[in-house]
Structure formats: C-alpha cells, structure tokens
Write a protein that holds these residues in place. Structure first.
Motif, PDB file in Angstrom:
ATOM      1  N   VAL A   1     -11.985  -2.236  14.797  1.00 54.01           N
ATOM      2  CA  VAL A   1     -12.966  -3.049  13.599  1.00 54.01           C
ATOM      3  C   VAL A   1     -11.849  -3.167  12.624  1.00 54.01           C
ATOM      4  O   VAL A   1     -11.981  -4.653  12.096  1.00 54.01           O
ATOM      5  CB  VAL A   1     -13.829  -1.964  13.212  1.00 54.01           C
ATOM      6  CG1 VAL A   1     -14.452  -2.339  11.927  1.00 54.01           C
ATOM      7  CG2 VAL A   1     -15.047  -1.599  14.126  1.00 54.01           C
ATOM      8  N   HIS A   2     -10.917  -2.740  12.372  1.00 49.57           N
ATOM      9  CA  HIS A   2      -9.932  -3.012  11.396  1.00 49.57           C
ATOM     10  C   HIS A   2      -9.034  -4.322  12.018  1.00 49.57           C
ATOM     11  O   HIS A   2      -9.044  -5.140  11.116  1.00 49.57           O
ATOM     12  CB  HIS A   2      -8.687  -1.902  11.498  1.00 49.57           C
ATOM     13  CG  HIS A   2      -7.381  -2.427  10.684  1.00 49.57           C
ATOM     14  ND1 HIS A   2      -7.073  -1.885   9.214  1.00 49.57           N
ATOM     15  CD2 HIS A   2      -6.420  -3.018  10.987  1.00 49.57           C
ATOM     16  CE1 HIS A   2      -5.892  -2.316   9.083  1.00 49.57           C
ATOM     17  NE2 HIS A   2      -5.540  -3.174  10.031  1.00 49.57           N
ATOM     18  N   GLU A   3      -8.828  -4.559  13.198  1.00 48.21           N
ATOM     19  CA  GLU A   3      -8.080  -5.431  13.721  1.00 48.21           C
ATOM     20  C   GLU A   3      -9.401  -6.747  13.640  1.00 48.21           C
ATOM     21  O   GLU A   3      -8.921  -8.051  13.489  1.00 48.21           O
ATOM     22  CB  GLU A   3      -7.824  -5.513  15.167  1.00 48.21           C
ATOM     23  CG  GLU A   3      -6.886  -4.536  15.438  1.00 48.21           C
ATOM     24  CD  GLU A   3      -5.736  -4.792  14.627  1.00 48.21           C
ATOM     25  OE1 GLU A   3      -5.234  -5.794  14.243  1.00 48.21           O
ATOM     26  OE2 GLU A   3      -4.964  -3.520  13.896  1.00 48.21           O
ATOM     27  N   THR A   4     -10.630  -6.519  13.966  1.00 45.52           N
ATOM     28  CA  THR A   4     -11.411  -7.564  13.572  1.00 45.52           C
ATOM     29  C   THR A   4     -11.655  -8.194  12.227  1.00 45.52           C
ATOM     30  O   THR A   4     -11.912  -9.422  12.158  1.00 45.52           O
ATOM     31  CB  THR A   4     -13.029  -6.834  14.183  1.00 45.52           C
ATOM     32  OG1 THR A   4     -12.945  -6.272  15.487  1.00 45.52           O
ATOM     33  CG2 THR A   4     -14.037  -8.073  14.159  1.00 45.52           C
ATOM     34  N   VAL A   5     -11.516  -7.202  11.400  1.00 47.68           N
ATOM     35  CA  VAL A   5     -11.382  -7.727   9.970  1.00 47.68           C
ATOM     36  C   VAL A   5     -10.052  -8.764   9.868  1.00 47.68           C
ATOM     37  O   VAL A   5     -10.070  -9.776   9.367  1.00 47.68           O
ATOM     38  CB  VAL A   5     -11.306  -6.473   9.034  1.00 47.68           C
ATOM     39  CG1 VAL A   5     -11.184  -7.173   7.543  1.00 47.68           C
ATOM     40  CG2 VAL A   5     -12.262  -5.665   9.235  1.00 47.68           C
ATOM     41  N   HIS A   6      -9.151  -8.651  10.362  1.00 43.15           N
ATOM     42  CA  HIS A   6      -8.131  -9.383  10.475  1.00 43.15           C
ATOM     43  C   HIS A   6      -8.405 -10.972  11.206  1.00 43.15           C
ATOM     44  O   HIS A   6      -8.007 -11.826  10.302  1.00 43.15           O
ATOM     45  CB  HIS A   6      -6.701  -8.853  11.177  1.00 43.15           C
ATOM     46  CG  HIS A   6      -6.079  -7.794  10.342  1.00 43.15           C
ATOM     47  ND1 HIS A   6      -5.779  -7.922   9.046  1.00 43.15           N
ATOM     48  CD2 HIS A   6      -5.394  -6.720  10.932  1.00 43.15           C
ATOM     49  CE1 HIS A   6      -5.116  -6.772   8.784  1.00 43.15           C
ATOM     50  NE2 HIS A   6      -4.883  -6.074   9.757  1.00 43.15           N
ATOM     51  N   VAL A   7      -9.108 -10.864  12.218  1.00 46.66           N
ATOM     52  CA  VAL A   7      -9.567 -12.141  12.577  1.00 46.66           C
ATOM     53  C   VAL A   7     -10.282 -12.707  11.734  1.00 46.66           C
ATOM     54  O   VAL A   7     -10.255 -13.952  11.307  1.00 46.66           O
ATOM     55  CB  VAL A   7     -10.390 -11.680  13.828  1.00 46.66           C
ATOM     56  CG1 VAL A   7     -11.107 -13.298  14.500  1.00 46.66           C
ATOM     57  CG2 VAL A   7      -9.639 -11.181  14.785  1.00 46.66           C
TER      58      VAL A   7
ATOM     59  N   VAL B   1      -3.169  -7.254   2.522  1.00 44.03           N
ATOM     60  CA  VAL B   1      -3.701  -7.652   3.830  1.00 44.03           C
ATOM     61  C   VAL B   1      -4.371  -6.438   4.418  1.00 44.03           C
ATOM     62  O   VAL B   1      -5.409  -6.518   4.822  1.00 44.03           O
ATOM     63  CB  VAL B   1      -2.772  -8.355   4.429  1.00 44.03           C
ATOM     64  CG1 VAL B   1      -3.407  -8.633   5.961  1.00 44.03           C
ATOM     65  CG2 VAL B   1      -2.398  -9.649   4.029  1.00 44.03           C
ATOM     66  N   GLU B   2      -3.602  -5.415   4.501  1.00 37.96           N
ATOM     67  CA  GLU B   2      -3.974  -4.233   5.278  1.00 37.96           C
ATOM     68  C   GLU B   2      -4.940  -3.535   4.380  1.00 37.96           C
ATOM     69  O   GLU B   2      -5.845  -3.007   5.064  1.00 37.96           O
ATOM     70  CB  GLU B   2      -2.713  -3.115   5.449  1.00 37.96           C
ATOM     71  CG  GLU B   2      -1.616  -4.127   6.423  1.00 37.96           C
ATOM     72  CD  GLU B   2      -2.356  -4.432   7.839  1.00 37.96           C
ATOM     73  OE1 GLU B   2      -3.349  -3.869   8.220  1.00 37.96           O
ATOM     74  OE2 GLU B   2      -1.822  -5.468   8.433  1.00 37.96           O
ATOM     75  N   GLY B   3      -4.677  -3.546   2.964  1.00 35.78           N
ATOM     76  CA  GLY B   3      -5.824  -2.793   2.393  1.00 35.78           C
ATOM     77  C   GLY B   3      -7.086  -3.285   2.479  1.00 35.78           C
ATOM     78  O   GLY B   3      -8.137  -2.609   2.526  1.00 35.78           O
TER      79      GLY B   3
ATOM     80  N   GLY C   1      -0.520   0.441   1.074  1.00 38.25           N
ATOM     81  CA  GLY C   1      -0.914  -0.377   2.298  1.00 38.25           C
ATOM     82  C   GLY C   1      -2.182   0.719   2.761  1.00 38.25           C
ATOM     83  O   GLY C   1      -2.592   1.535   2.411  1.00 38.25           O
ATOM     84  N   TYR C   2      -2.791  -0.048   3.980  1.00 38.13           N
ATOM     85  CA  TYR C   2      -3.697   0.461   4.899  1.00 38.13           C
ATOM     86  C   TYR C   2      -4.621   1.526   3.799  1.00 38.13           C
ATOM     87  O   TYR C   2      -5.299   1.142   2.999  1.00 38.13           O
ATOM     88  CB  TYR C   2      -3.165   1.454   5.868  1.00 38.13           C
ATOM     89  CG  TYR C   2      -2.194   0.525   6.785  1.00 38.13           C
ATOM     90  CD1 TYR C   2      -2.987   0.005   7.825  1.00 38.13           C
ATOM     91  CD2 TYR C   2      -1.121   0.490   6.698  1.00 38.13           C
ATOM     92  CE1 TYR C   2      -2.591  -0.962   8.598  1.00 38.13           C
ATOM     93  CE2 TYR C   2      -0.218  -0.432   7.642  1.00 38.13           C
ATOM     94  CZ  TYR C   2      -1.157  -1.160   8.616  1.00 38.13           C
ATOM     95  OH  TYR C   2      -0.179  -1.995   9.573  1.00 38.13           O
ATOM     96  N   ARG C   3      -4.964   2.698   4.342  1.00 37.67           N
ATOM     97  CA  ARG C   3      -6.207   3.375   3.596  1.00 37.67           C
ATOM     98  C   ARG C   3      -5.719   3.792   2.274  1.00 37.67           C
ATOM     99  O   ARG C   3      -6.704   3.889   1.291  1.00 37.67           O
ATOM    100  CB  ARG C   3      -6.382   4.741   4.241  1.00 37.67           C
ATOM    101  CG  ARG C   3      -5.195   5.920   4.698  1.00 37.67           C
ATOM    102  CD  ARG C   3      -6.082   6.836   5.691  1.00 37.67           C
ATOM    103  NE  ARG C   3      -5.972   6.379   7.054  1.00 37.67           N
ATOM    104  CZ  ARG C   3      -6.867   7.116   8.074  1.00 37.67           C
ATOM    105  NH1 ARG C   3      -7.559   8.051   7.607  1.00 37.67           N
ATOM    106  NH2 ARG C   3      -6.547   6.567   9.103  1.00 37.67           N
TER     107      ARG C   3
END
Ligand SMILES: [Zn+2]
Length: 352
Positions: free
Chosen positions: A244-250, A264-266, A294-296
């Motif tokens: 789902v995280h990768e789908t957000v990048h799309v 971007v990751e946040g 970053g991230y979480r």
C-alpha cells in the motif's frame, strides 16, 4: 499466467461513509470480475466509472463461456439497470448476449437480452448480489461502456479506476498472495487518491506489480511499476501495508522539482498508518525522533500537523511536490511556524 489472471476478481472500492449516513443508505461496494483479458489500459473498472466516454475493452473476441460480472458487497434492490456496450465509434457491441442477475452470486437467471448493444432490466422484489453480462461467442472483442444502476442503496462508481497487473514469474508460489495484495491495493486506491487529490490530476490506471528474485530491498516504485522482493514477502506475507505504501508512491507521481526524501516517505507512511491501517504505527521514540526521520517518524509528524494546524496539510504538501513547487517555506506558510519550531513542538508531545 494470462489465463489464470483472467479468472481473478478485478478491483473493488472501499467506501467511507459519512457520519450522517443512516444504515439503510450505507453505500455498497462493487467489484468487477471477468474471464476476458483487458485490452491495454481499457480496464474493467471503466465499465462502471459514471462516464460514457470510457469503456472496458476485451483483448480477444468472446467465447461462449465468457462473462463480465459486477458483484455487490451486499445484496441490493435493482430498480433499474441499463448496460451499454460498444465503443463510442460503434464497434464492440454485444448484440446477441444476455444480461443476467443472481441473488447469491452463484445461480444466475436471465433478466434481459441485448438489443443493438443495450440491455435494460429491473428486479424490484428480490435483492440482487451480482449482475452478469454473457456476450456469447463474438467475432470481435467486445467493449462495455457503462453499467447504469438505480439501486435502493448507493453503489458508488469507481472514481479512480485502476487495475493491478501482477507478475509472479519469479515466484509462482506467491501468485495467489500477490493477487490478493493487488486487490487490497485496488480497494485502497480511492482512499489514497482522495487524500492526495490535486487540481487536474488523475492517477495511473494500470499498475504493474512484479515480485522479483533479483530485487534486494523490500519493495520499490518507479513510475507506475512496483517491484517487491521474493525473499522478503515469502517471509512477511502479512506486510501488505508495504505494498500500500508503494501504491501511494505511484499516486504521488512526483516527476520534477525538489522534494526531500523524508517528506516523500513520510507522506506515503502517513497514508498507510493513518488512513489505511490506523493503529499500526508503533511507538515513536522522543529521544531520537525528528520530523525528518522519514517513514513512520515523519508520518507521525505529519499527523501532528494535520491535527493541530490544517486537516488538509498532507494534501497541500503533496500537491506542491507533484507540481514541482515545493520549498521548505511552505511549512511556515501553512502553519505560521518554521520546521525547527514545529519539530520542537511535536517532540514535546511524544510520550517518553
Ligand atoms: Zn517508500
């Protein structure tokens, strides 16, 4: 591979009901499944997107056993249904097929015949679980332009039509898992796109997801292609959120301009942990956390800004990055404080 793919349920939408909705009017999600392979990007969900200009197009002529079926999450009363087939140029019509309905999604009965590419019907007494188009054997590939429904409970159209195409050539044992993940990501697509909407933007509608042996990380995205690691997902099948995280990048679709990696990751993990799977973020350590972790960590920072300053701040930051006009000063414009002040303020709220 292609044959197996044809049998899969393609796409569904997850619905968010407003606080004022009553039980009887709760929307019912629809999913579209078909035995026919898709031609290019004329994907299945385009048969139910509320637009006559777009359509599902099959790759090959239909055989006698082929079908195109809309399945409702729960039974609905169908006050009226009109199925229009054929492309706007008139080709690909279903002329001799039948429109069928089913109360349980298994046993179907004929509701209407197609005439000049159109079938109409109604079933006001018995709730309907599925509507099926049986085109019969055709000489040319068919196209389904739109299924127009009047139902007792709303069945929202696919506002962000999407189809994931899965490639598990490297790990056939992960095929079923990957197809399930793809359907989950399709259901998450409206949530992601509502959160990250911006003027004039429509997200990609065909996304390729490859599970690869040679890829060494967890998962990555480039454009509308997602790659996931065989080694990782073999051992972490429950980590659907990573996809789902990768789908957000799309959906982010950043192409040009500056954008800090932490943001971007946040943004991606913000959608994942605060919209898709709330409650799974885990603890943020106040001794080490900073907004740009970053991230979480950055996701938690963005959630803080959303709650305290602007419920739309993630959408606005995303739009700026998508439109290549992001600069750090944007935080001050949106909150009245610079990143250093916001960072101190947020860290003071974290539980030791
Ligand atoms: Zn990422």
């Amino acid at each position: 591979m292609l044959f197996a793919m044809r049998l899969l349920v393609i796409g569904a939408i997850l619905l968010v009901t407003g606080p004022g909705s009553t039980r009887g009017q709760e929307p019912v999600a629809a999913a579209v499944e078909t035995t026919m392979a898709t031609h290019g990007d004329e994907i299945r969900q385009l048969a139910y997107d509320g637009r006559m200009a777009t359509f599902f197009a099959a790759e090959k002529p239909a055989s006698a056993d082929d079908h195109f079926t809309m399945v409702f999450e729960k039974p609905v009363i169908v006050k009226s249904i009109v199925v229009t087939t054929g492309r706007p140029d008139g080709t690909g019509k279903v002329d001799e097929g039948a429109l069928e309905i089913s109360a349980d999604g298994k046993m179907f009965r004929k509701l209407a015949d197609f005439k000049d590419g159109i079938a109409r019907g109604e079933e006001r007494k018995e709730p309907v679980r599925a509507i099926r188009i049986r085109p019969g054997a055709t000489t040319a590939p068919i196209a389904i332009r739109e299924m127009a429904l009047v139902t007792d409970r709303p069945v929202p159209v696919f506002r962000y039509p999407v189809e994931f195409v899965v490639d598990t050539t490297d790990a056939p044992e992960l095929k079923e898992w990957a197809e399930d993940v793809a359907r989950t990501c399709e259901r998450a697509y409206p949530i992601i796109n509502d959160e990250l909407a911006s003027d004039g933007f429509m997200p990609p509608r065909v996304i390729r997801m490859t599970i690869s042996k040679s890829y060494r990380g967890v998962a990555a995205t480039g454009g509308d292609r997602i790659v996931g690691s065989v080694d990782y997902f073999k051992n972490h099948r429950k980590d659907v959120g990573a996809m789902v995280h990768e789908t957000v990048h799309v959906v982010q679709s950043y192409r040009r301009g500056k954008r800090p990696g932490w943001l971007v990751e946040g943004v991606s993990d913000y959608i994942r942990f605060f919209r898709y799977e709330p409650g799974h973020l885990g603890r943020i350590d106040p001794r080490t956390a900073h907004h740009d972790g970053g991230y979480r960590v950055s996701a938690a920072f963005l959630a803080y800004l959303t709650a305290k300053y602007d419920p739309e701040i993630v959408r606005k930051l995303n739009a700026a990055m998508r439109e290549a006009r992001y600069e750090e000063g944007l935080f001050e414009k949106l909150t009245g404080k610079d990143l250093k002040e916001l960072d101190d303020e947020w860290r003071a709220t974290l539980q030791p």
